[in-house]
Design an enzyme around this catalytic site. Structure first.
Site, PDB file in Angstrom:
ATOM      1  NE  ARG A 131      -3.910   0.483   1.924  1.00  0.00           N
ATOM      2  CZ  ARG A 131      -5.129   0.499   2.475  1.00  0.00           C
ATOM      3  NH1 ARG A 131      -5.354   1.208   3.563  1.00  0.00           N
ATOM      4  NH2 ARG A 131      -6.114  -0.190   1.944  1.00  0.00           N
ATOM      5  CG  HIS A 158      -8.249  -0.430  -2.907  1.00  0.00           C
ATOM      6  ND1 HIS A 158      -7.368  -1.442  -2.557  1.00  0.00           N
ATOM      7  CD2 HIS A 158      -8.947  -0.143  -1.770  1.00  0.00           C
ATOM      8  CE1 HIS A 158      -7.524  -1.739  -1.275  1.00  0.00           C
ATOM      9  NE2 HIS A 158      -8.473  -0.967  -0.775  1.00  0.00           N
ATOM     10  CD  GLN A 161     -12.762  -2.544  -1.058  1.00  0.00           C
ATOM     11  OE1 GLN A 161     -12.024  -2.337  -0.099  1.00  0.00           O
ATOM     12  NE2 GLN A 161     -13.943  -3.120  -0.930  1.00  0.00           N
ATOM     13  CG  ASP A 249     -13.886   5.470  -0.939  1.00  0.00           C
ATOM     14  OD1 ASP A 249     -13.967   5.361   0.314  1.00  0.00           O
ATOM     15  OD2 ASP A 249     -12.799   5.498  -1.534  1.00  0.00           O
ATOM     16  CB  CYS A 288     -14.124   0.420  -0.093  1.00  0.00           C
ATOM     17  SG  CYS A 288     -13.655   2.150   0.112  1.00  0.00           S
ATOM     18  NE  ARG A 316     -10.000  -5.831   0.287  1.00  0.00           N
ATOM     19  CZ  ARG A 316      -9.282  -4.804   0.770  1.00  0.00           C
ATOM     20  NH1 ARG A 316      -9.874  -3.813   1.406  1.00  0.00           N
ATOM     21  NH2 ARG A 316      -7.975  -4.753   0.583  1.00  0.00           N
TER      22      ARG A 316
HETATM   23  N1   CP Z   1     -11.195  -0.792   2.270  1.00  0.00           N
HETATM   24  C1   CP Z   1      -9.936  -0.766   2.732  1.00  0.00           C
HETATM   25  O1   CP Z   1      -8.957  -0.934   2.001  1.00  0.00           O
HETATM   26  O2   CP Z   1      -9.842  -0.579   4.075  1.00  0.00           O
HETATM   27  P1   CP Z   1      -8.517  -0.336   4.908  1.00  0.00           P
HETATM   28  O3   CP Z   1      -8.007   1.036   4.586  1.00  0.00           O
HETATM   29  O4   CP Z   1      -8.958  -0.461   6.341  1.00  0.00           O
HETATM   30  O5   CP Z   1      -7.517  -1.378   4.538  1.00  0.00           O
HETATM   31  N1  NVA Z   2     -10.253   6.215  -1.191  1.00  0.00           N
HETATM   32  C1  NVA Z   2      -9.829   5.806   0.137  1.00  0.00           C
HETATM   33  C2  NVA Z   2      -9.924   4.339   0.256  1.00  0.00           C
HETATM   34  C3  NVA Z   2      -9.538   3.777   1.587  1.00  0.00           C
HETATM   35  C4  NVA Z   2      -9.634   2.290   1.634  1.00  0.00           C
HETATM   36  C5  NVA Z   2      -8.426   6.305   0.396  1.00  0.00           C
HETATM   37  O1  NVA Z   2      -7.585   6.199  -0.505  1.00  0.00           O
HETATM   38  O2  NVA Z   2      -8.162   6.807   1.480  1.00  0.00           O
END
Ligand code: CP
Ligand code: NVA
Length: 329
Positions: A131, A158, A161, A249, A288, A316
């Protein structure tokens, strides 16, 4: 657990440094999941089918230790609840192991180049889930790694997801080609991978965003190449009318905190609330997570019967177990 076809077929020898015979592309390079369209439609459905099998196996208490002795490195430059815990738990359930690598806890945080991190980790672990902020960073990891790299979220995408999202939608609507889905809000990382996932899966998608917050043109082009770019609009009511699925989101993603005030103004009118959902009376609501109640979605919608957000969160786990097995076994 029966394995889906990986499409490589030739059983060729992996690079001498790679510790396991990860799935390889036809040119012999290791396969990665940097975005969902790194899978073709057949591969996507093979992973979803395996995910459904894993879900059942876990509920029935059946052994499925398909990745015994294998290790996943998990590199995080941003916080996470779902991604971190579902990947780690998934590896445990598959008989393997996962190592949490917070960017500030390893030498990366002190300036060691990503390309050196990628090559070093490749000598120890069987796959890396990462990430990171810039999408280019995950591309660097993939360029230098000798093991599969899985995108656990970048600023642009993502895909892990999206796998869970498609699994969740298919549980409700077995014929994905009959589904009409709507994305409301920011054309962000989650939205962009969802656009590509819907194009691959044959879901009819409409995306409603404020001007200047739409899906990137290059992503729309990729979706079109896959067979179906979404309909785009700035009108949430038009977008949700008679949809089966309404997905949103946060308006302020990780790393965008400085834009909070301007974003709150621009996204005014794009909240998923009961008034908007009157135009989509049958729709399941997706998010999400984490959600900012009172911004992109109301508490009452998130807590309502039509919300399937915790099925998404659970999926997930199952989807990523399938992905890892597909990449590694
Ligand atoms: N949806 C998602 O990726 O959640 P987290 O940021 O908690 O991993
Ligand atoms: N769009 C959000 C998703 C988190 C899972 C972010 O990038 O913070």
């Amino acid at each position: 657990m029966p394995m889906p076809s990986n499409g490589t077929g030739d059983g060729s020898t992996p690079d001498s440094h790679a510790r396991r015979s990860a799935v390889e592309a036809t040119d012999g390079t290791v396969r990665h999941l940097l975005d969902i369209d790194d899978l073709d439609r057949t591969e996507l459905f093979a992973v979803l089918d395996l995910a459904a099998d894993y879900k059942l196996a876990q509920k029935q208490g059946r052994d499925h230790a398909d990745l015994e002795g294998q290790t996943l490195g998990m590199l995080f430059q941003k916080p996470s609840t779902r991604t971190r815990v579902s990947f780690e738990t998934g590896m445990t359930q598959l008989g393997g192991h996962a190592i949490f690598l917070g960017a500030d806890d390893i030498q990366l945080g002190r300036g060691e180049p990503l390309k050196d991190t990628a090559r070093t980790l490749s000598r120890y672990v069987d796959a890396v889930m990462a990430r990171v902020f810039k999408h280019e960073n995950i591309e660097v990891l993939a360029e230098y790694a000798e093991v599969p790299i899985v995108n656990g979220l970048t600023d642009d995408a993502h895909p892990s997801q999206t796998l869970a999202d498609l699994l969740t939608i298919r549980e409700r609507f077995p014929h994905l080609e009959d589904v009409s889905a709507t994305w409301i809000g920011d054309g962000n990382n989650v939205a962009q991978s969802f656009v590509l996932g819907c194009a691959l899966a044959g879901i009819d998608l409409t995306v409603a965003t404020p001007p200047d917050h739409g899906i990137d043109e290059s992503v729309l082009e990729r979706a079109a190449e896959l067979g179906a770019a979404p309909t785009t609009t700035h009108d949430p009511v038009e977008a949700v009318t008679d949809a089966n699925v309404v997905y949103t989101d946060v308006w302020i993603s990780m790393g965008q905190e400085d834009e909070r005030e301007i974003r709150l103004r621009r996204f005014d009118g794009f909240q998923v609330n009961e008034a908007l959902l009157e135009y989509a009376p049958e729709a399941a609501v997706m998010h999400c997570l984490p959600a900012h109640r009172g911004e992109e979605i109301t508490d009452s919608v998130l807590e309502s019967e039509r919300s399937i957000v915790f099925d998404q969160a659970e999926n997930r786990l199952h989807a990523q177990k399938a992905l890892l097995t597909w990449l590694l076994e």
